[in-house]
Design a protein around this motif. Sequence first.
Motif, PDB file in Angstrom:
ATOM      1  N   ASP A 160      41.878  35.452  43.368  1.00 12.77           N
ATOM      2  CA  ASP A 160      41.430  36.804  43.690  1.00 12.77           C
ATOM      3  C   ASP A 160      40.132  37.123  42.937  1.00 12.77           C
ATOM      4  OD1 ASP A 160      41.583  39.247  44.940  1.00 12.77           O
ATOM      5  OD2 ASP A 160      42.893  40.134  43.437  1.00 12.77           O
ATOM      6  N   LEU A 161      39.095  36.321  43.224  1.00 12.84           N
ATOM      7  CA  LEU A 161      37.839  36.437  42.492  1.00 12.84           C
ATOM      8  C   LEU A 161      36.635  36.497  43.429  1.00 12.84           C
ATOM      9  CD1 LEU A 161      38.537  33.877  39.605  1.00 12.84           C
ATOM     10  CD2 LEU A 161      38.406  36.365  39.402  1.00 12.84           C
ATOM     11  N   GLY A 162      36.829  37.076  44.602  1.00 13.59           N
ATOM     12  CA  GLY A 162      35.717  37.214  45.536  1.00 13.59           C
ATOM     13  C   GLY A 162      34.599  38.064  44.965  1.00 13.59           C
ATOM     14  N   SER A 163      33.360  37.727  45.322  1.00 16.80           N
ATOM     15  CA  SER A 163      32.209  38.418  44.737  1.00 16.80           C
ATOM     16  C   SER A 163      32.188  39.901  45.081  1.00 16.80           C
ATOM     17  CB  SER A 163      30.917  37.753  45.202  1.00 16.80           C
ATOM     18  OG  SER A 163      30.809  37.779  46.627  1.00 16.80           O
ATOM     19  N   ALA A 164      32.608  40.263  46.284  1.00 24.54           N
ATOM     20  CA  ALA A 164      32.615  41.677  46.663  1.00 24.54           C
ATOM     21  C   ALA A 164      33.635  42.460  45.836  1.00 24.54           C
ATOM     22  CB  ALA A 164      32.907  41.828  48.151  1.00 24.54           C
ATOM     23  N   LYS A 165      34.785  41.842  45.597  1.00 24.80           N
ATOM     24  CA  LYS A 165      35.811  42.508  44.799  1.00 24.80           C
ATOM     25  C   LYS A 165      35.348  42.701  43.361  1.00 24.80           C
ATOM     26  CE  LYS A 165      40.045  41.423  47.296  1.00 24.80           C
ATOM     27  NZ  LYS A 165      41.389  40.809  47.214  1.00 24.80           N
ATOM     28  N   ILE A 166      34.741  41.669  42.788  1.00 25.33           N
ATOM     29  CA  ILE A 166      34.266  41.782  41.409  1.00 25.33           C
ATOM     30  C   ILE A 166      33.127  42.794  41.323  1.00 25.33           C
ATOM     31  CG2 ILE A 166      33.184  40.543  39.504  1.00 25.33           C
ATOM     32  CD1 ILE A 166      34.695  38.076  40.324  1.00 25.33           C
ATOM     33  N   SER A 167      32.255  42.816  42.320  1.00 23.45           N
ATOM     34  CA  SER A 167      31.149  43.775  42.329  1.00 23.45           C
ATOM     35  C   SER A 167      31.661  45.206  42.312  1.00 23.45           C
ATOM     36  CB  SER A 167      30.263  43.546  43.559  1.00 23.45           C
ATOM     37  OG  SER A 167      29.644  42.283  43.515  1.00 23.45           O
ATOM     38  N   ARG A 168      32.722  45.471  43.056  1.00 22.01           N
ATOM     39  CA  ARG A 168      33.308  46.807  43.046  1.00 22.01           C
ATOM     40  C   ARG A 168      33.850  47.156  41.670  1.00 22.01           C
ATOM     41  NH1 ARG A 168      36.875  46.215  48.532  1.00 22.01           N
ATOM     42  NH2 ARG A 168      35.155  46.203  50.024  1.00 22.01           N
ATOM     43  N   LEU A 169      34.472  46.162  41.035  1.00 23.73           N
ATOM     44  CA  LEU A 169      35.004  46.392  39.701  1.00 23.73           C
ATOM     45  C   LEU A 169      33.866  46.708  38.727  1.00 23.73           C
ATOM     46  CD1 LEU A 169      37.383  46.408  37.750  1.00 23.73           C
ATOM     47  CD2 LEU A 169      37.159  43.926  37.538  1.00 23.73           C
ATOM     48  N   VAL A 170      32.744  46.001  38.869  1.00 28.18           N
ATOM     49  CA  VAL A 170      31.577  46.269  38.026  1.00 28.18           C
ATOM     50  C   VAL A 170      31.102  47.698  38.216  1.00 28.18           C
ATOM     51  CG1 VAL A 170      29.148  45.697  37.639  1.00 28.18           C
ATOM     52  CG2 VAL A 170      30.814  43.863  37.898  1.00 28.18           C
ATOM     53  N   GLN A 171      31.021  48.136  39.469  1.00 29.85           N
ATOM     54  CA  GLN A 171      30.551  49.497  39.752  1.00 29.85           C
ATOM     55  C   GLN A 171      31.460  50.546  39.107  1.00 29.85           C
ATOM     56  OE1 GLN A 171      27.702  50.237  41.126  1.00 29.85           O
ATOM     57  NE2 GLN A 171      27.227  48.079  41.501  1.00 29.85           N
ATOM     58  N   ARG A 172      32.778  50.304  39.162  1.00 26.52           N
ATOM     59  CA  ARG A 172      33.712  51.256  38.548  1.00 26.52           C
ATOM     60  C   ARG A 172      33.597  51.249  37.030  1.00 26.52           C
ATOM     61  NH1 ARG A 172      37.273  49.203  42.588  1.00 26.52           N
ATOM     62  NH2 ARG A 172      38.353  47.902  41.052  1.00 26.52           N
ATOM     63  N   LEU A 173      33.411  50.051  36.459  1.00 23.65           N
ATOM     64  CA  LEU A 173      33.322  49.952  35.007  1.00 23.65           C
ATOM     65  C   LEU A 173      32.052  50.590  34.463  1.00 23.65           C
ATOM     66  CD1 LEU A 173      34.682  46.333  34.431  1.00 23.65           C
ATOM     67  CD2 LEU A 173      35.768  48.467  33.734  1.00 23.65           C
ATOM     68  N   ARG A 174      30.992  50.552  35.258  1.00 20.10           N
ATOM     69  CA  ARG A 174      29.727  51.144  34.807  1.00 20.10           C
ATOM     70  C   ARG A 174      29.851  52.652  34.591  1.00 20.10           C
ATOM     71  NH1 ARG A 174      25.360  47.782  38.505  1.00 20.10           N
ATOM     72  NH2 ARG A 174      25.045  46.090  37.003  1.00 20.10           N
ATOM     73  N   GLN A 175      30.856  53.241  35.192  1.00 16.21           N
ATOM     74  CA  GLN A 175      31.059  54.675  35.004  1.00 16.21           C
ATOM     75  C   GLN A 175      31.712  54.988  33.662  1.00 16.21           C
ATOM     76  OE1 GLN A 175      33.288  56.015  38.402  1.00 16.21           O
ATOM     77  NE2 GLN A 175      31.858  55.118  39.876  1.00 16.21           N
ATOM     78  N   THR A 176      32.323  53.936  33.054  1.00 17.65           N
ATOM     79  CA  THR A 176      33.038  54.168  31.801  1.00 17.65           C
ATOM     80  C   THR A 176      32.514  53.351  30.629  1.00 17.65           C
ATOM     81  OG1 THR A 176      34.677  52.495  32.429  1.00 17.65           O
ATOM     82  CG2 THR A 176      35.171  54.778  33.004  1.00 17.65           C
TER      83      THR A 176
END
Length: 503
Positions: A160-176
């Motif tokens: 479960d390491l697709g680039s789109a999935k990880i990119s979304r996680l990055v976007q969410r983490l950038r908020q915190t």
Amino acid sequence: MKNSLTAVIYLEPNQVSLRILELPKGRVINDVHSGALMVGSGNIANYAQNMAAIVNNLAGFKQLLKDYQVKDVHFYGAFEDLDPVNARYVADQLEVRTGLRIQWLNNNQLMAQTMGCVVTTLPEFKSLSKHCLYLLTLGLDSVTLAFFHHGNFEKLWDLDLGSAKISRLVQRLRQTTTNPQEIIQDYISSKLEYIAPELKRKKKTVLLIQNASLLNRHYIPRGERLAKVPKAPLQKVNQELGVRPGKHGAWISSALSDQEHQSNLSNYLVIARTAHLVNPLRIAVTNISMMDGLVNGITDSGAQSQINAMIRTSADDIAQRYGVDTAHQKFVTNFACQFFDQLRPIHRLDNHARLLLEIASKVDDIGNFINQQGHYRHSAYILEANPLIGLSDKDNQIIAEVARYHSAESPTANQAHYRHMDDDIQMTVAKLAAILRLVDALDDSRQQKISSVKLQLTNDHLLKIKATADDDLVLEKWSFSKKSKLFNDVFGIKPVLIERGRN
């Protein structure tokens, strides 16, 4: 054989492609790719929202097909994270607007096609896989890692390491957090952790990377299929726990769009962590793509046989993982295939159904790993959670349901799983389960007493099974008397077990 033209259209979440080929040699006449499609913010497969752009590109493709006078067209789509209902909606809209009928392929099917292409068309594959080779295939939704030993496929992990999935996680983490990369690397490590002990045990390994477009453009010379990738940047990112823009050449480029940059960064971190665990002697990248795999399936007459071999290997792997009795497995598999062949006049199923029966015979007892009581139900949900490479979702469902009904429960209207199956697979499940249940009864003692069987269909609607055995079949006859009812219900033919001793 007269030369002819054929075309393959491949729709995936971020683009749609066309390749026109000259058969029988498969020479590429034209190769066209659309502009980037927007990946969805919910599901990665954003086909409904991208419908106008997809249809516009397909209209251009159809004009090309007309110009080249191509009549034979194969239209495939990556199923990705679509649900079946929306997949039908999208397929219907595409057919109405373009006249093209799409065939959805899941990741396991696409991977089998592409891995087969790597094995058969990459000249260096034999030398690369002389000892141990890991093939890391990058994707938007998931990443797959396949293991080859001495050139032979042995195992595959879907991560479960697709680039789109990880990119979304990055976007969410950038908020915190101001620096999410360390957390992302921990996330990647957590997904790889459960297979890490197995990866670290292998020696003399090669890591081959696939579907990394930026690496392809930077490292692979024009007209080539393979290139060496330096290990130093990958080792550095593991040491520093971060990627600093501008320090890693081909891996991170300021010329990319934000979406491409984020995808490339995600892939970079996945590759780096995988390389750290595998510790390869060599890292290489190949530009053999999913489209190449689809084309190979059309141009190579032996492609399906190779995929079938991968399917069997995957089934044997899951059976071994869950501690299946090998002797009983071989007994049931061999006789199930024999029964299938000799009962063709009454079941009227094709050779693909024979393969599904063979696979179900290999894995029907994996549920014993959880509990012998109700093991057939456990087998079914293990198989539902572990779809086999090379098989469609429908095929995997058939195998799981045949495993569910191979022992005690019967596929009837009272069974919820059977009742909610699509009509077009209910009879296949019932017929294969009826055959497998008969064969399973013949080794109820798990002692393989029977050495051979001879089947005879009589005019009075009996199936005489003459079994040659070197021991009494008291337990087998008792089990057979219970399990044969399903066969009678499905085919209207009563099985009779006749014991014969060795001469």
